[in-house]
Scaffold this motif. Structure first.
Motif, PDB file in Angstrom:
ATOM      1  N   PRO A   1      52.542  31.308  31.648  1.00  0.00           N
ATOM      2  CA  PRO A   1      52.668  29.828  31.379  1.00  0.00           C
ATOM      3  C   PRO A   1      51.535  28.926  31.438  1.00  0.00           C
ATOM      4  CG  PRO A   1      54.182  30.943  33.367  1.00  0.00           C
ATOM      5  CD  PRO A   1      53.072  31.846  32.880  1.00  0.00           C
ATOM      6  N   PHE A   2      50.643  29.326  31.975  1.00  0.00           N
ATOM      7  CA  PHE A   2      49.450  28.546  32.057  1.00  0.00           C
ATOM      8  C   PHE A   2      48.557  28.678  30.757  1.00  0.00           C
ATOM      9  CE2 PHE A   2      50.404  29.366  36.451  1.00  0.00           C
ATOM     10  CZ  PHE A   2      50.366  28.245  37.052  1.00  0.00           C
ATOM     11  N   VAL A   3      48.537  29.658  30.241  1.00  0.00           N
ATOM     12  CA  VAL A   3      47.847  29.838  28.906  1.00  0.00           C
ATOM     13  C   VAL A   3      48.659  28.951  27.877  1.00  0.00           C
ATOM     14  CG1 VAL A   3      47.165  31.416  27.054  1.00  0.00           C
ATOM     15  CG2 VAL A   3      47.088  32.232  29.457  1.00  0.00           C
ATOM     16  N   LEU A   4      49.942  29.060  27.844  1.00  0.00           N
ATOM     17  CA  LEU A   4      50.642  28.252  27.061  1.00  0.00           C
ATOM     18  C   LEU A   4      50.526  26.786  27.150  1.00  0.00           C
ATOM     19  CD1 LEU A   4      52.265  30.918  26.678  1.00  0.00           C
ATOM     20  CD2 LEU A   4      54.325  29.452  26.088  1.00  0.00           C
TER      21      LEU A   4
ATOM     22  N   GLY B   1      40.038  20.139  29.369  1.00  0.00           N
ATOM     23  CA  GLY B   1      40.634  21.201  30.082  1.00  0.00           C
ATOM     24  C   GLY B   1      40.554  22.380  29.559  1.00  0.00           C
ATOM     25  N   MET B   2      40.162  22.759  28.090  1.00  0.00           N
ATOM     26  CA  MET B   2      39.590  24.179  27.783  1.00  0.00           C
ATOM     27  C   MET B   2      38.426  24.272  28.140  1.00  0.00           C
ATOM     28  SD  MET B   2      42.143  25.234  25.695  1.00  0.00           S
ATOM     29  CE  MET B   2      41.481  26.207  24.586  1.00  0.00           C
ATOM     30  N   LEU B   3      37.447  23.006  28.290  1.00  0.00           N
ATOM     31  CA  LEU B   3      36.064  23.372  28.395  1.00  0.00           C
ATOM     32  C   LEU B   3      35.850  23.970  29.973  1.00  0.00           C
ATOM     33  CD1 LEU B   3      33.070  22.679  27.602  1.00  0.00           C
ATOM     34  CD2 LEU B   3      33.229  20.514  28.504  1.00  0.00           C
ATOM     35  N   ILE B   4      36.737  23.060  30.868  1.00  0.00           N
ATOM     36  CA  ILE B   4      36.763  23.476  32.278  1.00  0.00           C
ATOM     37  C   ILE B   4      37.272  24.841  32.583  1.00  0.00           C
ATOM     38  CG2 ILE B   4      37.561  23.056  34.629  1.00  0.00           C
ATOM     39  CD1 ILE B   4      37.578  19.888  33.623  1.00  0.00           C
ATOM     40  N   GLY B   5      38.242  25.125  32.197  1.00  0.00           N
ATOM     41  CA  GLY B   5      38.867  26.483  31.969  1.00  0.00           C
ATOM     42  C   GLY B   5      38.114  27.505  31.817  1.00  0.00           C
ATOM     43  N   ASN B   6      37.517  27.287  30.432  1.00  0.00           N
ATOM     44  CA  ASN B   6      36.698  28.623  29.893  1.00  0.00           C
ATOM     45  C   ASN B   6      35.386  28.584  30.540  1.00  0.00           C
ATOM     46  OD1 ASN B   6      38.725  29.492  28.082  1.00  0.00           O
ATOM     47  ND2 ASN B   6      38.035  27.631  26.883  1.00  0.00           N
ATOM     48  N   LEU B   7      34.667  27.528  30.916  1.00  0.00           N
ATOM     49  CA  LEU B   7      33.491  27.486  31.591  1.00  0.00           C
ATOM     50  C   LEU B   7      33.475  28.358  32.963  1.00  0.00           C
ATOM     51  CD1 LEU B   7      30.525  26.485  31.356  1.00  0.00           C
ATOM     52  CD2 LEU B   7      31.258  24.447  32.671  1.00  0.00           C
ATOM     53  N   LEU B   8      34.763  27.887  33.517  1.00  0.00           N
ATOM     54  CA  LEU B   8      34.960  28.583  34.895  1.00  0.00           C
ATOM     55  C   LEU B   8      34.971  30.219  34.950  1.00  0.00           C
ATOM     56  CD1 LEU B   8      35.597  28.383  38.060  1.00  0.00           C
ATOM     57  CD2 LEU B   8      37.676  28.111  37.645  1.00  0.00           C
TER      58      LEU B   8
ATOM     59  N   THR C   1      39.841  35.475  33.981  1.00  0.00           N
ATOM     60  CA  THR C   1      40.755  35.143  32.833  1.00  0.00           C
ATOM     61  C   THR C   1      41.833  34.153  33.575  1.00  0.00           C
ATOM     62  OG1 THR C   1      39.975  36.700  31.194  1.00  0.00           O
ATOM     63  CG2 THR C   1      42.270  35.422  30.798  1.00  0.00           C
ATOM     64  N   VAL C   2      42.484  34.544  34.572  1.00  0.00           N
ATOM     65  CA  VAL C   2      43.594  34.152  35.188  1.00  0.00           C
ATOM     66  C   VAL C   2      43.265  32.652  35.924  1.00  0.00           C
ATOM     67  CG1 VAL C   2      45.236  34.165  37.036  1.00  0.00           C
ATOM     68  CG2 VAL C   2      45.032  36.176  35.528  1.00  0.00           C
ATOM     69  N   ILE C   3      42.091  32.842  36.595  1.00  0.00           N
ATOM     70  CA  ILE C   3      41.681  31.678  37.161  1.00  0.00           C
ATOM     71  C   ILE C   3      41.422  30.632  36.334  1.00  0.00           C
ATOM     72  CG2 ILE C   3      39.933  30.717  38.728  1.00  0.00           C
ATOM     73  CD1 ILE C   3      39.840  33.493  40.139  1.00  0.00           C
ATOM     74  N   GLY C   4      40.500  30.910  35.136  1.00  0.00           N
ATOM     75  CA  GLY C   4      40.314  29.881  34.191  1.00  0.00           C
ATOM     76  C   GLY C   4      41.345  29.410  33.585  1.00  0.00           C
ATOM     77  N   ASN C   5      42.409  29.918  33.206  1.00  0.00           N
ATOM     78  CA  ASN C   5      43.621  29.446  32.392  1.00  0.00           C
ATOM     79  C   ASN C   5      44.289  28.507  33.382  1.00  0.00           C
ATOM     80  OD1 ASN C   5      43.990  30.413  29.757  1.00  0.00           O
ATOM     81  ND2 ASN C   5      43.137  32.185  30.556  1.00  0.00           N
ATOM     82  N   VAL C   6      44.598  28.885  34.851  1.00  0.00           N
ATOM     83  CA  VAL C   6      45.380  28.144  35.652  1.00  0.00           C
ATOM     84  C   VAL C   6      44.369  26.741  35.843  1.00  0.00           C
ATOM     85  CG1 VAL C   6      45.986  27.997  38.188  1.00  0.00           C
ATOM     86  CG2 VAL C   6      46.339  30.014  36.817  1.00  0.00           C
ATOM     87  N   VAL C   7      43.254  26.922  36.061  1.00  0.00           N
ATOM     88  CA  VAL C   7      42.440  25.629  36.247  1.00  0.00           C
ATOM     89  C   VAL C   7      42.847  24.798  35.237  1.00  0.00           C
ATOM     90  CG1 VAL C   7      40.328  24.580  36.774  1.00  0.00           C
ATOM     91  CG2 VAL C   7      40.909  26.762  38.174  1.00  0.00           C
TER      92      VAL C   7
ATOM     93  N   TYR D   1      44.259  20.926  35.022  1.00  0.00           N
ATOM     94  CA  TYR D   1      43.649  19.670  34.389  1.00  0.00           C
ATOM     95  C   TYR D   1      44.430  18.758  33.697  1.00  0.00           C
ATOM     96  CZ  TYR D   1      40.460  16.408  31.513  1.00  0.00           C
ATOM     97  OH  TYR D   1      39.794  15.387  30.902  1.00  0.00           O
ATOM     98  N   TYR D   2      45.244  19.378  32.678  1.00  0.00           N
ATOM     99  CA  TYR D   2      46.198  18.485  31.871  1.00  0.00           C
ATOM    100  C   TYR D   2      47.395  18.016  32.388  1.00  0.00           C
ATOM    101  CZ  TYR D   2      43.658  20.568  28.174  1.00  0.00           C
ATOM    102  OH  TYR D   2      42.481  21.015  27.045  1.00  0.00           O
TER     103      TYR D   2
END
Length: 449
Positions: free
Chosen positions: A149-152, A173-180, A203-209, A213-214
């Motif tokens: 759900p978080f990826v979507l 949001g993409m920047l923060i998640g992918n950078l993490l 990958t899980v942590i990055g997408n959740v964060v 953000y959004y």
């Protein structure tokens, strides 16, 4: 909210190049971060000097793309509908569309995660996973599917926010998640010694964060849009309008996932090192492809706003500038990738045969990547017009109706290299198709009005 209204003013007035760069550059940066995150997983797993794990990640990538494709349905579809609604001054309708996108992402993401968990073994078999890579691939996917759900949500709202002129916040949001994710990869893969499982957890942590953000952005009341359940509805053509554009748009990602599964399954007959080489070669061309996807997505809401406002003169100026910029950008990026192919591939693969495959395959795929920019601007221009049928035809073709048959035909004639040449063939035919479908739609909506 005041900031969003000010941002929308650039859609209708001001210098065209400034408006394009303001919306496209953050979108390109967001896609660049998606690329870096994809490369980081493969790069740090490659540092384990186990190319079987690299092959496993390559095999799993199409499954993760399925989640992204579902997010694209609501992200691109929602952006197209919202940007046109904004151009017409229908802010309340735009709120309903935004809320519909949020709760649809939650529901679809949960359902997909459950289905992938239940049918994991069958999925791995379809993907062509070998006995040597089975455990690696299964452990990676069992963890990654948790964040469905978080990826979507992340993929959806990295698009939707651009419809209200918030291109920078859409990027963040993409920047923060992918950078993490990139920061956590070396820690979890190498420092903790979790190897491929560490990549999945990052990958899980990055997408959740990224998704959070959004959600926080909306909860703070900063947006003209809404994710409130009280604004959710499928009536007033909200659902049908989003899906009419979103489904054709998502088919590009969905069919990319399906076609990669088919290609990996065919490639598996030539060994795991061939699979690893093909996976890295695709990442080399992603360097041009992802940036150009971002450019196309960045200019789509700008074009959509012009369509909604019936500002055809500005629409034409934005499109012309975007096409010129897209072509120059994709040529430069393709040239850089070609010059440094050996160094890029060597960063991911250590096995000699896997490296040779990677270099050969990369140079084949790069033969048409200079066309990516024009292709993605044209397809996004069609989506901005609300041209559901032409969008459907184009997105069915490049990764499906043209590419998949080409895989089997060219393999039968040329063997392993035929599998790779299928993509350049599909690229050329698809861009010709995009031009053929765009011209009559352009005349009908723009010239005749």
């Amino acid at each position: 909210m005041k900031e969003s209204k000010q941002a929308l003013e650039s859609f209708s007035s001001g210098k065209v190049s400034t408006a394009v760069f303001r919306n496209a550059i953050p979108a390109m940066a967001a896609m660049l971060m998606v690329l870096i995150y994809n490369l980081a997983d493969t790069f740090f797993i490659g540092q384990t000097h186990d190319d079987l794990q690299v092959a496993a990640v390559s095999l799993c990538t199409p499954v993760f793309l399925l989640f992204m494709a579902m997010g694209t349905i609501f992200g691109i579809g929602g952006t197209s509908v919202i940007s046109r609604a904004m151009g017409q001054g229908r802010e309340e309708y735009a709120k309903k569309v935004s809320s519909f996108c949020m709760w649809s992402c939650v529901a679809v993401g949960i359902i997909m995660s459950i289905l992938f968990w239940v049918f994991m073994d069958q999925l791995l078999t379809i993907m062509g996973v070998s006995a040597d890579t089975w455990d690696f691939a299964k452990s990676y996917l069992m963890i990654v599917t948790v964040c469905g759900p978080f990826v979507l949500i992340s993929n959806c709202y990295s698009n939707v926010l651009r419809a209200e002129g918030q291109s920078t916040k859409a990027m963040m949001g993409m920047l923060i998640g992918n950078l993490l994710n990139v920061v956590l990869d070396p820690i979890m893969i190498l420092l903790f010694g979790w190897e491929i499982k560490g990549a999945a957890i990052a990958t899980v942590i990055g997408n959740v964060v990224g998704a959070l953000y959004y959600i926080v952005y909306f909860l703070k009341g900063s947006s003209m849009l809404s994710i409130s359940p009280k604004d959710f509805t499928v009536k007033d053509h909200v659902c049908s309008s989003v899906l009419a554009i979103g489904i054709p748009a998502s088919l590009a990602s969905l069919l990319m996932s399906v076609s990669q599964i088919v290609m990996n399954s065919c490639m598996a007959a030539y060994g795991d090192m061939a699979v690893a080489g093909a996976g890295v070669a695709m990442k080399v061309t992603m360097m041009t492809g992802m940036v150009c996807i971002g450019l196309g997505q960045g200019v789509q809401p700008l074009l959509g706003y012009c369509v909604g406002a019936k500002n055809w003169e500005r629409y034409q100026k934005v499109l012309k500038f975007s096409l010129c910029f897209a072509f120059i950008l994709s040529v430069v990026l393709t040239g850089l990738c070609y010059l440094f192919t050996d160094q890029i591939v060597h960063a991911f693969l250590t096995d000699g045969s896997a490296f040779d495959y990677g270099v050969t395959f990369s140079r084949i795929l790069l033969s048409t990547s200079a066309l990516f920019g024009v292709y993605y601007v044209l397809t996004n221009a069609l989506q901005a017009m609300g041209a559901a049928t032409p969008s459907l035809i184009i997105n069915l073709s490049r990764q499906g109706l043209i590419y998949i048959p080409a895989l089997f035909v060219l393999e039968a004639v040329f063997g392993i290299t035929g599998l790779i040449w299928a993509q350049p063939v599909a690229d050329v035919l698809s861009i010709l198709l995009a031009i053929v479908l765009y011209i009559p739609r352009y005349h009908k909506i723009v010239v005749d009005n």
